[in-house]
Write an enzyme that holds these catalytic residues in place. Structure first.
Site, PDB file in Angstrom:
ATOM      1  N   SER A   1      88.144  29.297  67.005  1.00 14.59           N
ATOM      2  CA  SER A   1      88.171  28.950  68.407  1.00 14.59           C
ATOM      3  C   SER A   1      88.828  30.474  69.041  1.00 14.59           C
ATOM      4  O   SER A   1      88.111  31.670  69.110  1.00 14.59           O
ATOM      5  CB  SER A   1      89.046  27.962  68.945  1.00 14.59           C
ATOM      6  OG  SER A   1      88.725  27.742  70.404  1.00 14.59           O
TER       7      SER A   1
ATOM      8  N   ASP B   1      84.612  26.517  73.781  1.00 15.51           N
ATOM      9  CA  ASP B   1      84.679  25.190  74.351  1.00 15.51           C
ATOM     10  C   ASP B   1      85.710  25.256  75.603  1.00 15.51           C
ATOM     11  O   ASP B   1      86.306  24.123  76.013  1.00 15.51           O
ATOM     12  CB  ASP B   1      85.293  24.312  73.349  1.00 15.51           C
ATOM     13  CG  ASP B   1      86.603  24.728  72.751  1.00 15.51           C
ATOM     14  OD1 ASP B   1      86.908  25.968  72.897  1.00 15.51           O
ATOM     15  OD2 ASP B   1      87.149  24.107  71.698  1.00 15.51           O
TER      16      ASP B   1
ATOM     17  N   ASP C   1      86.195  31.268  75.794  1.00 13.09           N
ATOM     18  CA  ASP C   1      86.876  31.526  74.539  1.00 13.09           C
ATOM     19  C   ASP C   1      86.048  31.785  73.245  1.00 13.09           C
ATOM     20  O   ASP C   1      84.721  31.631  73.756  1.00 13.09           O
ATOM     21  CB  ASP C   1      87.859  30.722  74.102  1.00 13.09           C
ATOM     22  CG  ASP C   1      87.580  29.133  73.751  1.00 13.09           C
ATOM     23  OD1 ASP C   1      86.248  29.150  74.150  1.00 13.09           O
ATOM     24  OD2 ASP C   1      88.075  28.521  73.038  1.00 13.09           O
TER      25      ASP C   1
ATOM     26  N   ASP D   1      84.696  30.311  70.823  1.00 12.34           N
ATOM     27  CA  ASP D   1      83.521  29.326  70.360  1.00 12.34           C
ATOM     28  C   ASP D   1      83.112  28.536  71.598  1.00 12.34           C
ATOM     29  O   ASP D   1      82.405  27.621  71.289  1.00 12.34           O
ATOM     30  CB  ASP D   1      84.241  28.343  69.460  1.00 12.34           C
ATOM     31  CG  ASP D   1      85.331  27.413  70.083  1.00 12.34           C
ATOM     32  OD1 ASP D   1      86.051  27.791  70.941  1.00 12.34           O
ATOM     33  OD2 ASP D   1      85.429  26.260  69.419  1.00 12.34           O
TER      34      ASP D   1
END
EC number: 5.4.2.10
Length: 451
Positions: free
Chosen positions: A103, A247, A243, A245
């Protein structure tokens, strides 16, 4: 659970999260899935994806080998966002999805996160079954040959399906808006130009050239400073930062001011409520959301429900009680009508749609929320629970809350991972908030602190 944290298995890639461990997480995870699959399907299907970090392919190849060794049919999505995996698992009818990402964390970290067939995280029971196999002294699982093995193929059309789904979440295109985008050199890098071009947006981008090492590096939702300058330089109406990834999404207004997850939730929640689309007129937030957001919500008759910190707790509460909007200050925002997890690109479209149909500037839409200065001090303690219930500490919290008289708030909570008590307060000025936190922290130190 020692392997699965709140966001799956995490660690420094190739040292803590080794290819050997990734192989086992694939093999044992795949085996548990076959045990839970319906009898017609001897080869459950699993989607596998990753973000842009250099260790992604190393871990993906090891994980896929593990899945194949127990007969799983693997579809590789390549580089795509975490919420895309959650969406595609549901619509593809797969048994599970796996995302390889850490992430918003630095590049040397990576992680493995499983999604169940409903697009939510795996049940605790299934995670515990996988953990038990990881902890077993020997690997006694079957080792099929020939037709018992799994197969792997690339599923490149997954990203196109996901983009089409996103485009259908708003009523019309977004022509006439000029936006600036920061993809954090992460998973959204290859998606933003396709998505925003389809919607007729005029867009400028930064951090859309991942090289395996530059993910989240001074860019993205945790480092919005470059984007703030870029928005002003380009004369954009809004900036959007994702960010690693994809999400999370946070925004920047036309003047270069940050519009965090709290403000985005408020803007979207208010608009949804005005159009009869906000279930129970309620937004689910965590205890870290700012008092300024709650004050703005109260002024517009919106309700709030607070959960522990962590997007999984927000989603749990939303599912349990039937709410459709929730999230965190960090920009993890969940629109449960559309997807099962925080989705940065989805959030960006909802916000852009509101910008277009209201004709208002982002600074105007965000102006209702007056962010209270927040201060957080960590105090090292020997016993977190004893520190929380200490009479002197309780008395000082009560004194401070009385002095605040509704124009501020105190939150004292134990750290989830370290021997710390987190003392947080919000108040109208930097000076007052520092004084309040200082007084409580001093009492905690005197009563139960350790050097």
């Amino acid at each position: 659970m020692k392997y699965f944290g709140t966001d799956g298995v995490r660690g420094v890639a190739n040292q803590e999260l080794t290819p050997e461990l990734a192989f086992k997480v694939g093999r044992f995870g795949g085996y548990v899935l076959t045990q839970h699959a319906d009898s017609q399907n001897a080869h459950p299907q699993v989607l596998v994806a990753r973000d842009t970090r250099i260790s992604g392919e190393l871990l993906e190849n090891a994980l896929v080998a593990g899945l194949l060794s127990v007969g799983i049919e693997v579809l590789r999505l390549g580089v795509i966002t975490t919420p895309a995996v959650a969406y595609l698992v549901r619509t593809q009818g797969a048994a599970a999805g796996v995302m390889i990402t850490a992430s918003h964390n630095p590049v040397e970290y990576n992680g493995i996160k499983y999604f169940g067939n409903d697009g939510y995280k795996l049940s605790d029971e299934m995670e515990e079954e996988i953990e038990a196999l990881l902890d077993a002294p020997t690997d006694d699982l079957p080792r099929p040959t020939t037709d018992g093995l799994g197969t792997v193929e690339d599923y490149s059309e997954g990203s196109q399906k996901y983009i089409q789904f996103l485009e259908q979440t708003i009523a019309d295109d977004l022509d006439g808006l000029h936006i600036a985008v920061d993809s954090a050199n992460g998973s959204t890098s290859g998606l933003v130009s396709r998505l925003y071009a389809d919607l007729n947006l005029d867009f400028d981008t930064i951090a859309t050239t991942p090289n395996g090492l530059n993910i989240n590096d001074q860019v993205g939702s945790t480092h919005p400073e470059q984007l703030q300058k870029f928005v002003v330089d380009q004369g954009a109406a809004i900036g959007l930062a994702f960010d690693g990834d994809g999400d999370r999404c946070i925004a920047v207004d036309e003047e270069g001011h940050l519009v965090d997850g709290d403000k985005i939730m408020y803007i979207c929640g208010k608009y949804m409520a005005e159009h009869g689309r906000l279930k129970k007129d309620t937004i689910v937030t965590t205890v870290m959301s700012n008092l300024g957001m709650y004050k703005a919500m109260e002024a517009h008759d919106l309700q709030s429900v607070k959960t522990k910190v962590g997007d999984r707790y927000v989603v749990e509460e939303m599912r349990k009680s039937g709410y459709n909007l929730g999230g965190e200050q960090s920009g993890h925002i969940v629109f449960l009508d559309f997807n099962t997890t925080g989705d940065g690109l989805l959030t960006s479209l909802q916000l852009l749609h509101i910008l277009k149909v209201t004709g208002k500037k982002l600074s105007e839409l965000a102006a209702d929320v007056k962010t209270y200065p927040q201060k957080l001090v960590n105090v090292k303690v020997s016993d977190k629970q004893a520190a929380l219930t200490n009479p002197q500490v309780q008395a000082m919290i009560a004194t401070v809350e009385k002095e605040m008289n509704g124009d501020g708030r105190v939150l004292v909570r134990p750290s989830g991972t370290e021997p710390l008590l987190r003392v947080m307060a919000e108040a109208p000025t930097e000076e007052t908030v520092a004084a309040y936190v200082g007084r409580i922290a001093d009492v905690v130190r005197a009563e139960v602190g350790v050097e």
